[in-house]
Enzyme design. Structure first.
Site, PDB file in Angstrom:
ATOM      1  N   GLY A 122      -3.693  14.738  -1.290  1.00 26.58           N
ATOM      2  CA  GLY A 122      -5.044  14.179  -1.349  1.00 26.58           C
ATOM      3  C   GLY A 122      -5.893  14.547  -2.556  1.00 26.58           C
ATOM      4  N   THR A 123      -5.289  14.649  -3.736  1.00 27.68           N
ATOM      5  CA  THR A 123      -6.155  14.929  -4.897  1.00 27.68           C
ATOM      6  C   THR A 123      -6.961  13.689  -5.293  1.00 27.68           C
ATOM      7  OG1 THR A 123      -4.497  14.439  -6.620  1.00 27.68           O
ATOM      8  CG2 THR A 123      -4.588  16.710  -5.796  1.00 27.68           C
ATOM      9  N   ASN A 124      -6.407  12.502  -5.085  1.00 29.03           N
ATOM     10  CA  ASN A 124      -7.216  11.302  -5.334  1.00 29.03           C
ATOM     11  C   ASN A 124      -8.372  11.218  -4.344  1.00 29.03           C
ATOM     12  OD1 ASN A 124      -6.284   9.344  -7.557  1.00 29.03           O
ATOM     13  ND2 ASN A 124      -4.350  10.003  -6.632  1.00 29.03           N
ATOM     14  N   MET A 171       2.142   6.879   2.355  1.00 31.24           N
ATOM     15  CA  MET A 171       3.568   6.619   2.132  1.00 31.24           C
ATOM     16  C   MET A 171       4.157   5.593   3.103  1.00 31.24           C
ATOM     17  SD  MET A 171       3.881   8.417  -0.479  1.00 31.24           S
ATOM     18  CE  MET A 171       5.624   8.520  -0.791  1.00 31.24           C
ATOM     19  N   ILE A 219       4.702   1.239   3.748  1.00 31.50           N
ATOM     20  CA  ILE A 219       4.557  -0.141   3.272  1.00 31.50           C
ATOM     21  C   ILE A 219       3.634  -0.869   4.241  1.00 31.50           C
ATOM     22  CG2 ILE A 219       5.801  -2.307   2.921  1.00 31.50           C
ATOM     23  CD1 ILE A 219       8.227  -0.522   2.076  1.00 31.50           C
ATOM     24  N   ASN A 271      -4.650   0.056  -3.878  1.00 28.65           N
ATOM     25  CA  ASN A 271      -3.688   1.158  -3.974  1.00 28.65           C
ATOM     26  C   ASN A 271      -3.712   1.699  -5.393  1.00 28.65           C
ATOM     27  OD1 ASN A 271      -1.489   2.879  -3.191  1.00 28.65           O
ATOM     28  ND2 ASN A 271      -0.115   1.528  -4.333  1.00 28.65           N
ATOM     29  N   HIS A 318      -1.220   3.580  -8.199  1.00 30.37           N
ATOM     30  CA  HIS A 318       0.199   3.798  -8.470  1.00 30.37           C
ATOM     31  C   HIS A 318       0.337   4.548  -9.798  1.00 30.37           C
ATOM     32  CE1 HIS A 318       4.475   3.024  -8.271  1.00 30.37           C
ATOM     33  NE2 HIS A 318       4.436   2.725  -9.557  1.00 30.37           N
TER      34      HIS A 318
HETATM   35  C1  GRF Z   1      -0.567   9.734  -6.688  1.00 35.19           C
HETATM   36  O1  GRF Z   1       0.240   9.968  -7.807  1.00 35.19           O
HETATM   37  C2  GRF Z   1      -0.719   8.257  -6.450  1.00 35.19           C
HETATM   38  O2  GRF Z   1      -0.732   7.505  -7.617  1.00 35.19           O
HETATM   39  C3  GRF Z   1       0.501   7.930  -5.633  1.00 35.19           C
HETATM   40  O3  GRF Z   1       0.676   9.037  -4.788  1.00 35.19           O
HETATM   41  C4  GRF Z   1       0.124  10.189  -5.398  1.00 35.19           C
HETATM   42  C5  GRF Z   1      -0.860  10.761  -4.429  1.00 35.19           C
HETATM   43  O4  GRF Z   1      -1.373  11.979  -4.887  1.00 35.19           O
HETATM   44  N1  GRF Z   1       0.350   6.681  -4.938  1.00 35.19           N
HETATM   45  P1  GRF Z   1      -2.580  12.663  -4.141  1.00 35.19           P
HETATM   46  O5  GRF Z   1      -2.170  12.816  -2.684  1.00 35.19           O
HETATM   47  O6  GRF Z   1      -3.777  11.781  -4.295  1.00 35.19           O
HETATM   48  O7  GRF Z   1      -2.765  13.994  -4.796  1.00 35.19           O
END
Ligand code: GRF
Length: 202
Positions: free
Chosen positions: A12-14, A92, A94, A109, A111
């Site tokens: 969850g860093t995003n 993770m 689809i 999303n 990527h």
């Molecule tokens: C990120 O690299 C994102 O692009 C991909 O999964 C990863 C998730 O990272 N879809 P985080 O959990 O947000 O750290």
């Protein structure tokens, strides 16, 4: 203020960047909830630490997707919270019909590659092994075709000779944290139109 939800399976860093950007006013949205298919996801913990509702929904029997009955539970949870935009961030699974139909054109999303190059998983390693000199990240609308929906925004990063997949992933992540907020702001503002595959700012 529009409501967003983040769906995440892991660290969850995003999500963290989204939370911080809402708190500092860069991202103009209300984070209604974080939903995960993994009860131990660090993302859920991050949400709780910021007093954001953290919801675990049992993913059921399948590994890479959710059976319709289960996906419907995700849809219901999102509807119950009046979510306007669903943001996948390391989720993770689809996405299939129940969610795609209920939130048509309202799922994003992120990527970690410059689509359409390197869709799928383990893409930083694939980019490195392929020998590309630039990689990056893409925020796109989610459609039935995996990693193939209209692109909202991208950022490029240099691939260096001594990179490892981990080092490259780290460099890409810093851009992810920035462009996801940018993309969400664009979509929530409604100031765009989609022509074919193209997302055009208006
Ligand atoms: C990120 O690299 C994102 O692009 C991909 O999964 C990863 C998730 O990272 N879809 P985080 O959990 O947000 O750290």
């Amino acid at each position: 203020m529009k409501n967003i939800a983040v769906l995440a399976s892991g660290r969850g860093t995003n999500l963290q960047a989204i939370i911080e950007n809402i708190e500092n006013g860069t991202l103009k949205a209300n984070l209604a909830c974080v939903i995960s298919d993994n009860k131990d996801a660090k993302a859920l913990e991050r949400a709780r630490q910021h007093n954001i509702e953290a919801v675990y929904i049992d993913p059921g029997p399948k590994k890479t997707w959710l059976i319709p009955e289960v996906e419907q539970k995700y849809v219901q949870a999102l509807k119950d919270r009046n979510v306007d935009l669903v943001c996948l961030a390391g989720f993770m699974r689809i996405i299939k019909t129940p969610l795609l139909e209920a939130f048509k054109g309202r799922i994003l999303n992120i990527h970690p590659a410059l689509l359409p190059s390197f869709p799928g998983l383990d893409v930083q390693r694939k980019a490195l092994e392929y020998g590309v000199k630039f990689s990056g990240c893409t925020v796109h609308f989610v459609t039935a075709d995996v990693d193939a929906g209209p692109i909202v925004t991208q950022a490029a990063v240099r691939v260096l000779d001594d990179d490892t997949p981990e080092i490259l992933a780290e460099r890409i992540l810093k851009e992810e944290w920035r462009i996801y907020t940018e993309a969400i702001n664009i979509v929530l503002s409604g100031k765009y139109r989609i022509e074919g595959r193209r997302v055009i700012r208006t």
